[in-house]
Motif scaffolding. Structure first.
Motif, PDB file in Angstrom:
ATOM      1  N   GLY A 165     -27.463   9.747 -34.449  1.00 18.30           N
ATOM      2  CA  GLY A 165     -26.879   9.622 -35.788  1.00 18.30           C
ATOM      3  C   GLY A 165     -25.442  10.104 -35.873  1.00 18.30           C
ATOM      4  N   LYS A 166     -25.039  10.988 -34.936  1.00 20.47           N
ATOM      5  CA  LYS A 166     -23.666  11.515 -34.970  1.00 20.47           C
ATOM      6  C   LYS A 166     -22.767  10.727 -34.026  1.00 20.47           C
ATOM      7  CE  LYS A 166     -25.800  15.722 -34.450  1.00 20.47           C
ATOM      8  NZ  LYS A 166     -25.895  17.086 -33.946  1.00 20.47           N
ATOM      9  N   SER A 167     -23.392   9.892 -33.176  1.00 22.76           N
ATOM     10  CA  SER A 167     -22.628   9.192 -32.144  1.00 22.76           C
ATOM     11  C   SER A 167     -23.345   7.897 -31.782  1.00 22.76           C
ATOM     12  CB  SER A 167     -22.565  10.115 -30.913  1.00 22.76           C
ATOM     13  OG  SER A 167     -21.961   9.471 -29.835  1.00 22.76           O
ATOM     14  N   GLU A 168     -22.569   6.877 -31.431  1.00 25.87           N
ATOM     15  CA  GLU A 168     -23.168   5.702 -30.789  1.00 25.87           C
ATOM     16  C   GLU A 168     -23.446   6.110 -29.341  1.00 25.87           C
ATOM     17  OE1 GLU A 168     -23.868   2.651 -32.159  1.00 25.87           O
ATOM     18  OE2 GLU A 168     -23.328   3.629 -34.049  1.00 25.87           O
ATOM     19  N   ILE A 169     -24.573   5.683 -28.792  1.00 28.99           N
ATOM     20  CA  ILE A 169     -24.938   6.126 -27.439  1.00 28.99           C
ATOM     21  C   ILE A 169     -25.271   4.930 -26.555  1.00 28.99           C
ATOM     22  CG2 ILE A 169     -26.599   7.469 -26.078  1.00 28.99           C
ATOM     23  CD1 ILE A 169     -26.986   9.272 -28.577  1.00 28.99           C
ATOM     24  N   THR A 170     -24.666   4.909 -25.363  1.00 28.09           N
ATOM     25  CA  THR A 170     -25.034   3.927 -24.334  1.00 28.09           C
ATOM     26  C   THR A 170     -25.510   4.695 -23.110  1.00 28.09           C
ATOM     27  OG1 THR A 170     -23.367   2.338 -25.107  1.00 28.09           O
ATOM     28  CG2 THR A 170     -24.228   2.006 -22.887  1.00 28.09           C
ATOM     29  N   ILE A 171     -26.705   4.345 -22.619  1.00 26.84           N
ATOM     30  CA  ILE A 171     -27.272   4.990 -21.429  1.00 26.84           C
ATOM     31  C   ILE A 171     -27.226   3.999 -20.267  1.00 26.84           C
ATOM     32  CG2 ILE A 171     -29.352   6.015 -20.421  1.00 26.84           C
ATOM     33  CD1 ILE A 171     -30.286   6.555 -23.374  1.00 26.84           C
ATOM     34  N   ASN A 228     -12.739   8.297 -39.103  1.00 25.87           N
ATOM     35  CA  ASN A 228     -14.043   7.968 -39.687  1.00 25.87           C
ATOM     36  C   ASN A 228     -14.966   7.255 -38.696  1.00 25.87           C
ATOM     37  OD1 ASN A 228     -12.649   5.622 -39.538  1.00 25.87           O
ATOM     38  ND2 ASN A 228     -13.001   4.952 -41.639  1.00 25.87           N
ATOM     39  N   GLU A 229     -14.471   7.053 -37.489  1.00 23.41           N
ATOM     40  CA  GLU A 229     -15.272   6.359 -36.483  1.00 23.41           C
ATOM     41  C   GLU A 229     -16.168   7.352 -35.762  1.00 23.41           C
ATOM     42  OE1 GLU A 229     -13.863   3.838 -33.110  1.00 23.41           O
ATOM     43  OE2 GLU A 229     -12.488   3.113 -34.640  1.00 23.41           O
ATOM     44  N   LYS A 230     -17.407   6.928 -35.486  1.00 18.43           N
ATOM     45  CA  LYS A 230     -18.301   7.793 -34.714  1.00 18.43           C
ATOM     46  C   LYS A 230     -17.851   7.807 -33.258  1.00 18.43           C
ATOM     47  CE  LYS A 230     -22.721   7.377 -37.088  1.00 18.43           C
ATOM     48  NZ  LYS A 230     -24.000   6.683 -37.086  1.00 18.43           N
ATOM     49  N   PRO A 231     -18.037   8.939 -32.569  1.00 18.11           N
ATOM     50  CA  PRO A 231     -17.789   8.914 -31.116  1.00 18.11           C
ATOM     51  C   PRO A 231     -18.751   7.924 -30.453  1.00 18.11           C
ATOM     52  CG  PRO A 231     -18.283  11.158 -31.899  1.00 18.11           C
ATOM     53  CD  PRO A 231     -18.531  10.235 -33.038  1.00 18.11           C
ATOM     54  N   LEU A 287     -15.880  -1.079 -19.158  1.00 20.38           N
ATOM     55  CA  LEU A 287     -16.606  -2.126 -19.900  1.00 20.38           C
ATOM     56  C   LEU A 287     -16.998  -1.665 -21.299  1.00 20.38           C
ATOM     57  CD1 LEU A 287     -19.175  -3.496 -17.265  1.00 20.38           C
ATOM     58  CD2 LEU A 287     -17.294  -4.786 -18.278  1.00 20.38           C
ATOM     59  N   PHE A 288     -17.564  -0.431 -21.377  1.00 23.40           N
ATOM     60  CA  PHE A 288     -18.165   0.022 -22.637  1.00 23.40           C
ATOM     61  C   PHE A 288     -17.192   0.798 -23.519  1.00 23.40           C
ATOM     62  CE2 PHE A 288     -22.106   0.243 -19.728  1.00 23.40           C
ATOM     63  CZ  PHE A 288     -22.285  -1.123 -19.829  1.00 23.40           C
ATOM     64  N   LYS A 289     -16.059   1.212 -22.930  1.00 22.44           N
ATOM     65  CA  LYS A 289     -15.002   1.924 -23.662  1.00 22.44           C
ATOM     66  C   LYS A 289     -15.522   3.104 -24.503  1.00 22.44           C
ATOM     67  CE  LYS A 289     -11.815  -1.923 -23.511  1.00 22.44           C
ATOM     68  NZ  LYS A 289     -12.350  -2.253 -22.204  1.00 22.44           N
ATOM     69  N   PRO A 290     -16.273   4.016 -23.863  1.00 15.02           N
ATOM     70  CA  PRO A 290     -16.757   5.187 -24.604  1.00 15.02           C
ATOM     71  C   PRO A 290     -15.610   6.154 -24.888  1.00 15.02           C
ATOM     72  CG  PRO A 290     -17.225   5.443 -22.279  1.00 15.02           C
ATOM     73  CD  PRO A 290     -16.630   4.071 -22.441  1.00 15.02           C
ATOM     74  N   SER A 291     -15.800   7.009 -25.881  1.00 12.16           N
ATOM     75  CA  SER A 291     -14.810   8.061 -26.156  1.00 12.16           C
ATOM     76  C   SER A 291     -15.210   9.352 -25.440  1.00 12.16           C
ATOM     77  CB  SER A 291     -14.725   8.316 -27.663  1.00 12.16           C
ATOM     78  OG  SER A 291     -16.017   8.611 -28.185  1.00 12.16           O
TER      79      SER A 291
END
Length: 296
Positions: free
Chosen positions: A131-137, A4-7, A56-60
């Motif tokens: 909306g489908k994913s958390e995003i870090t740029i 249920n977690e967003k990417p 640092l940000f631990k993206p998927s």
């Protein structure tokens, strides 16, 4: 990642990291040549910066976006676009392809489209995954502030590999008193000296901000020209064409089809095989960094 977690998608502005890494070390005369004598300071700095951001940000998931040559659709709109940029240092030139090749070898998803800037690819990715994913740029480019929205944050590189200045939608609105989308209209008035377009001569950031806060958009200001102080009105009337052109140049083009399935953006595992490949290219500093981050 829980079902249920967003990417969490990390978007890397490849050129911004490469240039920053190159200048950080070349300023001290350090180029770290490989066995063939070709400088690798930019390549290695780029990969180390990216790996640190990942830890640092631990993206998927992750994508690296690239500029593909100097000529883009913005040059067709305006000859002077980025015309004032100096040619890259000769020590940097071979590292463009080397960096992209390394990024692909590591298994990071890379995007570059001739005629488009990395900003346009990043903007299109934001639109695709909003909306489908958390995003870090990760970037150094303030132009990207216009992409902020809830669920999107920008990490501006500050110092070394680990210090960032984070902007969220809320922080931007609080500081600027306009929305991120209106940042485009503000830039239409002020222009951008580093990109080589002038906006409206004689209108600085303060006046531009006031106009946008009051009238919302460039078009809103034009509709209300009669209400403006004569001096400001005259400046706008004289530079009307450049005002509209500057807005076009300032706006990130977010309509590129970026419909790769999210699985294609999955972060590859750093293991002994990958370690061996990077080591075989002679990138010892990357191996050292990756070992300390991912093979603890």
């Amino acid at each position: 990642m829980e079902m249920n977690e967003k990417p969490h998608l990390l978007l890397i502005d490849g050129m911004a990291l490469l240039f920053r890494s190159f200048f950080a070390t070349s300023a001290m005369g350090h180029y770290f040549p490989n066995a063939e004598g070709v400088p690798t300071n930019g390549v290695q700095g780029f990969a180390r910066h990216t790996m640190t951001a990942m830890s640092l940000f631990k993206p998927s998931h992750m994508a690296v976006c690239w500029d593909m040559g100097a000529h883009t659709f913005r040059n067709d709109l305006f000859d002077g676009y980025k015309a004032n940029r100096p040619a890259p240092a000769p020590e940097l030139v071979p590292q463009f392809d080397m960096t992209r090749n390394l990024s692909e070898m590591i298994g990071w998803k890379n995007y570059g489209i001739p005629g488009m800037e990395a900003d346009d690819l990043i903007g299109s990715m934001v639109r695709e995954w909003d909306g489908k994913s958390e995003i870090t740029i990760v970037t150094g480019d303030k132009d990207l502030l216009q992409l902020l929205r809830p669920g999107v944050r920008i990490a501006f590189m500050k110092k070394g590999y680990a210090v960032y200045d984070f902007y969220t939608y809320d922080r931007f609105v609080e500081e600027y008193g306009i929305t991120p989308k209106q940042f485009i209209d503000k830039k239409a008035f002020t222009g951008d000296s580093s990109d080589g377009y002038p906006g409206v001569k004689g209108i600085g950031p303060k006046t531009a901000l006031k106009l946008i806060q009051e009238y919302g958009t460039v078009e809103g200001v034009i509709e209300s020209l009669q209400e403006l102080a004569p001096g400001v009105r005259k400046k706008i009337e004289v530079d009307m064409d450049m005002l509209f052109l500057s807005k076009k140049l300032a706006e990130i083009h977010c309509a590129i089809e970026m419909n790769d399935p999210i699985d294609e953006l999955k972060i590859p595992v750093y293991d002994q095989v990958m370690r061996g490949l990077i080591e075989a290219e002679g990138y010892t500093m990357i191996v050292k960094q990756a070992d300390s981050l991912f093979l603890k």
